[in-house]
Design an enzyme around this catalytic site. Structure first.
Site, PDB file in Angstrom:
ATOM      1  N   LYS A  31       2.395   4.504   1.535  1.00 56.33           N
ATOM      2  CA  LYS A  31       2.551   5.036   2.896  1.00 56.33           C
ATOM      3  C   LYS A  31       2.239   6.525   2.796  1.00 56.33           C
ATOM      4  O   LYS A  31       3.039   7.316   2.291  1.00 56.33           O
ATOM      5  CB  LYS A  31       3.974   4.801   3.406  1.00 56.33           C
ATOM      6  CG  LYS A  31       4.151   5.250   4.840  1.00 56.33           C
ATOM      7  CD  LYS A  31       5.504   4.814   5.380  1.00 56.33           C
ATOM      8  CE  LYS A  31       5.688   5.186   6.842  1.00 56.33           C
ATOM      9  NZ  LYS A  31       5.375   6.558   7.202  1.00 56.33           N
ATOM     10  N   GLU A  74       0.851  -1.199   0.000  1.00 55.58           N
ATOM     11  CA  GLU A  74       0.000   0.000   0.000  1.00 55.58           C
ATOM     12  C   GLU A  74       0.881   1.242   0.000  1.00 55.58           C
ATOM     13  O   GLU A  74       2.015   1.186   0.473  1.00 55.58           O
ATOM     14  CB  GLU A  74      -0.832   0.068   1.294  1.00 55.58           C
ATOM     15  CG  GLU A  74      -1.804  -1.042   1.475  1.00 55.58           C
ATOM     16  CD  GLU A  74      -2.482  -0.966   2.847  1.00 55.58           C
ATOM     17  OE1 GLU A  74      -2.031  -0.187   3.713  1.00 55.58           O
ATOM     18  OE2 GLU A  74      -3.467  -1.688   3.024  1.00 55.58           O
TER      19      GLU A  74
HETATM   20  S1  IVH Z   1      -0.154   0.480   8.838  1.00 52.63           S
HETATM   21  C1  IVH Z   1       0.681  -0.850  13.437  1.00 52.63           C
HETATM   22  N1  IVH Z   1      -0.453   1.525   6.512  1.00 52.63           N
HETATM   23  O1  IVH Z   1       2.909   5.289   8.874  1.00 52.63           O
HETATM   24  C2  IVH Z   1       0.869   0.281  12.516  1.00 52.63           C
HETATM   25  N2  IVH Z   1       0.487   2.883   8.228  1.00 52.63           N
HETATM   26  O2  IVH Z   1       5.477   4.876  10.305  1.00 52.63           O
HETATM   27  C3  IVH Z   1       0.047   0.074  11.328  1.00 52.63           C
HETATM   28  N3  IVH Z   1       0.993   5.168   7.500  1.00 52.63           N
HETATM   29  O3  IVH Z   1       1.739   5.180  12.144  1.00 52.63           O
HETATM   30  C4  IVH Z   1       0.234   1.144  10.368  1.00 52.63           C
HETATM   31  N4  IVH Z   1       0.274   4.957   5.450  1.00 52.63           N
HETATM   32  O4  IVH Z   1       0.651   6.816  10.490  1.00 52.63           O
HETATM   33  C5  IVH Z   1      -0.025   1.732   7.761  1.00 52.63           C
HETATM   34  N5  IVH Z   1      -0.827   2.329   4.374  1.00 52.63           N
HETATM   35  C6  IVH Z   1      -0.407   2.539   5.630  1.00 52.63           C
HETATM   36  C7  IVH Z   1       0.099   3.769   6.058  1.00 52.63           C
HETATM   37  C8  IVH Z   1       0.553   3.898   7.366  1.00 52.63           C
HETATM   38  C9  IVH Z   1       0.800   5.787   6.325  1.00 52.63           C
HETATM   39  C10 IVH Z   1       1.607   5.785   8.684  1.00 52.63           C
HETATM   40  C11 IVH Z   1       0.879   5.562   9.965  1.00 52.63           C
HETATM   41  C12 IVH Z   1       1.853   4.846  10.810  1.00 52.63           C
HETATM   42  C13 IVH Z   1       3.154   5.275  10.242  1.00 52.63           C
HETATM   43  C14 IVH Z   1       4.254   4.310  10.571  1.00 52.63           C
END
Ligand code: IVH
Length: 716
Positions: free
Chosen positions: A136, A134
């Site tokens: 980020k 996905e």
């Molecule tokens: S999954 C358990 N998916 O990136 C944490 N995070 O550096 C699960 N973020 O705190 C996060 N896009 O704020 C996830 N597709 C995505 C994301 C994403 C941005 C951010 C989120 C997270 C941080 C981690």
């Protein structure tokens, strides 16, 4: 699985810092200072509206802190920013999360990503069933609670354990509806962010209310999310990447993440599945390909993406892998090289475009942004410059999104020299000193196209360009002064009766002039391109583009990717060329309508790798055994050819004309008057061909005498 070709993550983009190889601090005081700096930066990242350091610098600092703590655990401070849930953010909040909001560990590049996947499979004791990739999203994490389908409360991540209540502002975010399509009680986690277009709107609103502009879309999202009771509402967006609680009444078993994300879309919530950015992959090879595809597409998404997140798709895999106190083991952030860096603004130049548009352009201390060295950036217009509050000497944020021209998004105000002053906007046209029209955002020289017409015309008719005999500086001056010509296309409308009205222009001279202008309409496309002076191109590059594309139409239709196939064109240059050709297109159309040739005679598409076999009679002579073009330098006079014509001949014969001799040169054509280049070729052992033989080779090729041309080339 969505079919994406496997492309390795490119070497040019391998990050500057890999935490696994970061250098530990050797001095404890340096380590302690680094911790303090990282804490301050992290607090601003998560809470503030101004950033202390760019992401790449922050990641590098955190990597060194982590490396130091591994090497010297006795130095480690409590609550180190390297292992706190939200990387050192002290600001918690009043809303305790239903379960801690963890972060993600980072990797940089393909190899560490494969190592992470290997570790995950060792933890599982078997192959991972499926992975999702996905985007980020570069925003702020939030947790949104829905009770019976109604949005009741939204909290920031805060310190990971508890966050701030931002319900008021968050409910305005597009993609996070007040009411779900079904009365579910669930918690949705995701990212609040600001799109590039909304960032521009937010800054207009903000500066319109006398507040300083946001430096970066993430700070803009952070500032907006926290801003209660403002007189204006800047737009926000939301993308979900997680959900807690069941979406269907009695699932037999918990569904995969990809299915849950698609389910959220059905409820009216925008999720990673709905944005089209999610790819479900069966193997790590496929995931590596999907990460690379995202990296390539990153600049086209319209919002900031600072990496790809690779996650196990199946709940069973997630459960088995578990989490550390800081991050889950079933997911990893594969960070992209930062698209925003900071550098010093060395100066501001005021450029006047062909149509008289006056633009401020930033001159920057060179900075690497996703594999490209950036030295200049657009500042759009003077209103924008004022709004962004950027001054010469400032440390500025420079963003290079995909292949577009880099832009300055803002300055680090806390690092500004207090003695600096705002850039004084021009009061007159810097080119013709005439008045400026400032009634619109884009200021223009009142003279419009006529401003700079003299320079543009003189360049167009010059010997290396369209080579129009008899049109000198004086005539151009009279033509412009009489209003007969404002751009180069007007030249082809001139007739004898109009020309004789000019002072000291007789019937005979007028007829001659018309004839030589009309004769120039038959010049090859490369000369037209040279004459137009496409930005960031010179004679050699214009010829290469003409030979590569063959026709003006093909060149105008080419995008940045295709342009980069031409030797010497990288991403930054390609973006400028595409933008400039777009601006030139109306003029090009007018030239074509007046009968100016737009084709490069005998153009052979230039290929970089395997090419037409050199023993194929259709293959031009100046090709290497692998079919790629020879690099040829012509020095001194070639009988019957001007310098430009000599270089044109090299390219007609399939080579690349170059002006300097190096070990990479294949052939140096030496004529009368040749200087040091011939000596250098001899010293380097580069093959030398006398100019007379080269002239014979050109003639043989033009006459279609392939065997004779080959023999002349083979002759030592
Ligand atoms: S999954 C358990 N998916 O990136 C944490 N995070 O550096 C699960 N973020 O705190 C996060 N896009 O704020 C996830 N597709 C995505 C994301 C994403 C941005 C951010 C989120 C997270 C941080 C981690």
């Amino acid at each position: 699985m969505t079919q994406i070709p496997h492309v390795p993550i490119s070497v040019a983009d391998t990050p500057i810092v890999d935490p696994e190889v970061a250098a530990p601090f050797s001095d404890r005081a340096d380590y302690v200072e680094a911790v303090a700096t990282a804490r301050a930066a992290a607090a601003q990242y998560h809470n503030g509206s101004d950033l202390r350091m760019d992401d790449a610098a922050y990641d590098a600092l955190l990597a060194r802190i982590a490396a130091t703590e591994t090497r010297r655990p006795q130095w480690k401070v409590p609550d180190s920013p390297a292992d706190l849930v939200a990387a050192g953010v002290a600001v918690g909040g009043e809303i305790v999360h239903s379960e801690p909001m963890l972060g993600l560990d980072n990797v940089f590049g393909e190899e560490p990503l494969r190592r992470w996947a290997g570790r995950l499979e060792r933890l599982l004791g078997r192959a991972v069933e499926a992975l999702v990739v996905e985007p980020k999203i570069d925003g702020l994490a939030i947790a949104a609670c829905y009770v019976d389908g109604r949005l009741t409360r939204v909290a920031t991540r805060g310190d990971g354990r508890a966050g701030e209540d931002v319900t008021g502002q968050a409910q305005r975010a597009a993609g996070l509806p007040m009411q779900l399509n079904r009365p579910l009680t669930i918690e949705i986690r995701g990212e609040v962010y600001m799109t590039d277009a909304d960032f521009a709107v937010a800054n207009e609103l903000r500066t319109g209310h006398g507040e300083p502009a946001f430096a970066h879309p993430r700070s803009a999202a952070a500032g907006t999310l926290r801003a209660e009771g403002r007189a204006y509402d800047a737009p926000l967006s939301f993308i979900a990447y997680g959900v807690r609680g069941a979406l269907s009444v009695a699932p037999d078993e918990p569904p995969p993440h990809s299915v849950e994300m698609a389910g959220l879309a059905e409820l009216g919530v925008i999720s990673t599945a709905a944005t089209g950015g999610m790819t479900v992959c069966a193997t790590i090879d496929e995931a590596v390909g999907a990460v690379e595809a995202l990296r390539v597409a990153r600049g086209t998404l319209g919002y900031g993406v600072d990496g790809a997140v690779v996650k196990a798709d199946r709940p069973a895999d997630r459960e088995l892998a578990g989490s550390s106190s800081r991050a889950p083991r079933w997911g990893i952030a594969c960070k992209f090289p930062a698209d925003t860096r900071t550098t010093r603004l060395l100066g501001i130049e005021v450029q006047v475009g062909r149509t008289g548009v006056v633009t401020p352009v930033a001159v920057l201390a060179p900075v690497q942004i996703s594999g490209v060295t950036v030295t200049s950036a657009t500042l759009h217009n003077f209103e924008d410059l004022d709004r962004r509050n950027v001054r010469v000497g400032d440390v500025v944020f420079v963003r290079r999104a995909g292949d577009v021209i880099p832009e300055i998004t803002g300055a680090m105000l806390d690092r500004r020299d207090p003695t600096s002053t705002p850039f004084p906007p021009p009061t007159h046209c810097p080119r013709c000193a005439g008045p400026l029209d400032r009634s619109q955002k884009r200021w223009r020289c009142v003279a419009g196209r006529a401003c700079g017409a003299h320079e543009a015309l003189a360049h167009f008719v010059s010997r290396d360009a369209m080579d129009v005999e008899g049109v000198g500086g004086k005539i151009i001056q009279s033509l412009v002064a009489a209003g007969m010509v404002t751009d180069v296309a007007d030249l082809y409308d001139l007739d004898r009766s109009a020309l004789v009205t000019l002072e000291r222009m007789g019937e005979v001279s007028a007829a001659k002039l018309v004839a030589s202008i009309q004769a120039s309409a038959r010049r090859p496309l490369s000369r037209v391109l040279i004459g137009l002076g496409v930005r960031m191109t010179g004679r050699a590059l214009s010829r290469r583009m003409a030979r590569h594309f063959g026709t003006m139409r093909a060149l105008l239709d080419a995008g940045v990717d295709e342009l980069q196939q031409v030797e010497g064109i990288g991403p930054e240059r390609a973006a400028t060329i595409v933008a400039d050709l777009g601006e030139l297109e109306p003029l090009i159309d007018r030239l074509a309508a007046r009968g100016v040739n737009m084709v490069e005679p005998g153009a052979v598409p230039t290929v970089r790798s395997a090419a037409a076999a050199p023993d194929d009679p259709a293959c031009p002579p100046l090709r290497r055994p692998n079919g790629t073009p020879m690099r040829v330098v012509v020095t001194g006079a070639v009988p019957g050819l001007s310098r430009t014509e000599g270089n044109e001949a090299v390219e007609r014969l399939g080579g690349v004309a170059s002006s300097s001799v190096s070990a990479r040169t294949d052939l140096v054509v030496v004529g009368e008057g040749a200087g040091g280049k011939a000596d250098k070729a001899a010293a380097l052992g580069v093959r030398i061909m006398p100019a007379a033989r080269f002239a014979a080779l050109v003639a043989a090729h033009a006459a279609g005498k392939t065997a004779e041309a080959a023999a002349l080339l083979a002759e030592q």
